[in-house]
Motif scaffolding. Structure first.
Motif, PDB file in Angstrom:
ATOM      1  N   SER A  24      36.306 -29.658 -79.999  1.00  0.00           N
ATOM      2  CA  SER A  24      37.041 -30.883 -80.285  1.00  0.00           C
ATOM      3  C   SER A  24      37.455 -30.931 -81.754  1.00  0.00           C
ATOM      4  CB  SER A  24      36.180 -32.099 -79.954  1.00  0.00           C
ATOM      5  OG  SER A  24      35.051 -32.141 -80.802  1.00  0.00           O
ATOM      6  N   LYS A 109      27.163 -40.068 -86.092  1.00  0.00           N
ATOM      7  CA  LYS A 109      27.547 -41.314 -85.422  1.00  0.00           C
ATOM      8  C   LYS A 109      26.833 -42.551 -85.991  1.00  0.00           C
ATOM      9  CE  LYS A 109      28.851 -39.121 -81.060  1.00  0.00           C
ATOM     10  NZ  LYS A 109      28.654 -39.069 -79.588  1.00  0.00           N
ATOM     11  N   LYS A 114      28.452 -43.166 -92.111  1.00  0.00           N
ATOM     12  CA  LYS A 114      29.825 -43.536 -92.439  1.00  0.00           C
ATOM     13  C   LYS A 114      29.903 -44.197 -93.818  1.00  0.00           C
ATOM     14  CE  LYS A 114      30.679 -44.246 -87.515  1.00  0.00           C
ATOM     15  NZ  LYS A 114      30.888 -45.230 -86.434  1.00  0.00           N
ATOM     16  N   TYR A 158      38.291 -40.738 -88.674  1.00  0.00           N
ATOM     17  CA  TYR A 158      38.170 -40.217 -87.311  1.00  0.00           C
ATOM     18  C   TYR A 158      36.956 -40.807 -86.606  1.00  0.00           C
ATOM     19  CZ  TYR A 158      39.631 -36.856 -83.768  1.00  0.00           C
ATOM     20  OH  TYR A 158      40.127 -36.288 -82.625  1.00  0.00           O
ATOM     21  N   ILE A 160      35.667 -43.757 -87.017  1.00  0.00           N
ATOM     22  CA  ILE A 160      35.865 -45.160 -86.650  1.00  0.00           C
ATOM     23  C   ILE A 160      37.055 -45.316 -85.695  1.00  0.00           C
ATOM     24  CG2 ILE A 160      34.823 -45.997 -88.788  1.00  0.00           C
ATOM     25  CD1 ILE A 160      37.642 -46.636 -89.809  1.00  0.00           C
ATOM     26  N   ASN A 161      37.449 -44.182 -85.092  1.00  0.00           N
ATOM     27  CA  ASN A 161      38.500 -44.167 -84.066  1.00  0.00           C
ATOM     28  C   ASN A 161      39.897 -44.474 -84.601  1.00  0.00           C
ATOM     29  OD1 ASN A 161      36.720 -43.522 -81.896  1.00  0.00           O
ATOM     30  ND2 ASN A 161      36.039 -45.659 -81.861  1.00  0.00           N
ATOM     31  N   TRP A 162      40.148 -44.158 -85.851  1.00  0.00           N
ATOM     32  CA  TRP A 162      41.498 -44.215 -86.412  1.00  0.00           C
ATOM     33  C   TRP A 162      42.054 -42.791 -86.450  1.00  0.00           C
ATOM     34  CZ3 TRP A 162      42.241 -48.181 -90.971  1.00  0.00           C
ATOM     35  CH2 TRP A 162      41.867 -49.451 -90.532  1.00  0.00           C
ATOM     36  N   GLN A 163      42.077 -42.161 -85.278  1.00  0.00           N
ATOM     37  CA  GLN A 163      42.451 -40.747 -85.234  1.00  0.00           C
ATOM     38  C   GLN A 163      43.864 -40.490 -85.726  1.00  0.00           C
ATOM     39  OE1 GLN A 163      40.781 -42.304 -82.826  1.00  0.00           O
ATOM     40  NE2 GLN A 163      39.124 -41.035 -82.032  1.00  0.00           N
ATOM     41  N   ASN A 164      44.798 -41.346 -85.339  1.00  0.00           N
ATOM     42  CA  ASN A 164      46.184 -41.127 -85.757  1.00  0.00           C
ATOM     43  C   ASN A 164      46.333 -41.215 -87.271  1.00  0.00           C
ATOM     44  OD1 ASN A 164      47.099 -40.720 -83.138  1.00  0.00           O
ATOM     45  ND2 ASN A 164      47.592 -42.887 -82.823  1.00  0.00           N
TER      46      ASN A 164
END
Length: 300
Positions: A24, A109, A114, A158, A160-164
């Motif tokens: 991944s 995680k 973070k 990435y 915190i799910n702000w991949q874009n």
């Protein structure tokens, strides 16, 4: 027709192998960040760093020494215990970087990890500033380290799910890194002596041919950076593959050029951290290759 069928079977085989063993995108961010932090921690713990310049700079630290500690500046500079405290601080900072690298590797995680990524980024700011100051406020030389500085931030985004946002920042950061490297390799700025030394020792070229080689690679640096902005195209993938290969070579050139077989352990101990610190230069492109090409592309 038979040859075409064989090629198609080979493509299908490559796809199956890739899908079975693919890693991944976040793996490459974790790996790049961990290696960079280990290298930086290694330097902080065992060698002097730019932080010492902060504590010895009157403009940066004099207000604290005279205003808070109530000590005259000359007394501060000549007192051994304060120098010992500086050394202790650098070693503590080195341990912080190494511990953060291990936490990132195994407990990424956790919310605390973070927070540590943000803290580590902030702790790099003085290092970046005094490197900037040490090269005569040369923006290009400082921005060449963009990938190293921003790698923890890209990983944080990435996680915190702000991949874009992470991908877009990664493209911008690695493009800046290679453009600034190219400015020196091509000779728009004076080619650093260390660039010549590394190319002469690792490739075996003389000075004149090293300049030609570096100039050619500088042009490729510029082209690769431009290619990154051709979205979802073979040009973008070519640019990233080039950055991966050339980024790895230039990172490995640091310990390679300073390796001496008669003193192998000392050579590696002193210069291998330079390779680790530059891991983002070749692993950030790998992250982008995987993140931008979720479907298997085998036209490269």
């Amino acid at each position: 027709m038979v040859l075409t069928a064989q090629i198609e079977r080979f493509k299908d085989l490559i796809k199956k192998v890739y899908q079975k063993n693919k890693v991944s995108p976040i793996f490459w961010l974790l790996l790049g960040t961990c290696l960079m932090l280990l290298g930086r921690g290694w330097q902080y713990f065992f060698f002097e760093t730019s932080y010492r310049e902060i504590f010895w700079s009157y403009s940066a630290f004099g207000w604290f020494v005279e205003g808070v500690l109530g000590i005259e500046w000359n007394t501060y500079l000549s007192t051994p215990k304060y120098d010992a405290n500086i050394i202790l601080f650098e070693k503590g900072l080195g341990l912080l970087f190494i511990i953060t690298a291990l936490l990132v590797a195994f407990l990424s995680k956790l919310r605390g990890v973070k927070v540590l990524l943000i803290l580590i980024t902030v702790m790099q700011i003085p290092q970046v500033y005094f490197q900037f100051n040490g090269v005569g406020y040369n923006w290009a030389l400082m921005l060449e380290f963009s990938a190293q500085f921003f790698m923890p931030i890209i990983l944080f985004l990435y996680l915190i799910n702000w991949q874009n946002v992470a991908v877009k920042l990664g493209i911008g950061v690695i493009a800046i890194t290679f453009v600034c490297h190219g400015l020196y390799a091509y000779g728009i700025y004076n080619v650093p002596q260390k660039f010549l030394t590394m190319s002469m020792k690792t490739i075996g070229l003389d000075k004149a041919n090293s300049l030609v080689f570096l100039s050619a690679m500088g042009v490729l640096d510029f082209i690769a950076a431009v290619f990154l902005f051709f979205k979802k195209s073979v040009f973008q993938r070519l640019g990233l593959w080039y950055m991966f290969v050339w980024g790895f070579i230039t990172a490995m050139a640091r310990p390679w050029a300073h390796f001496y077989s008669f003193d192998a352990a000392r050579s590696l101990f002193q210069h291998f951290p330079d390779f680790l610190i530059r891991a983002p230069h070749f692993l950030l492109p790998v992250f982008l290759l995987v993140a931008l090409n979720k479907r298997v592309r085998i036209d490269l």
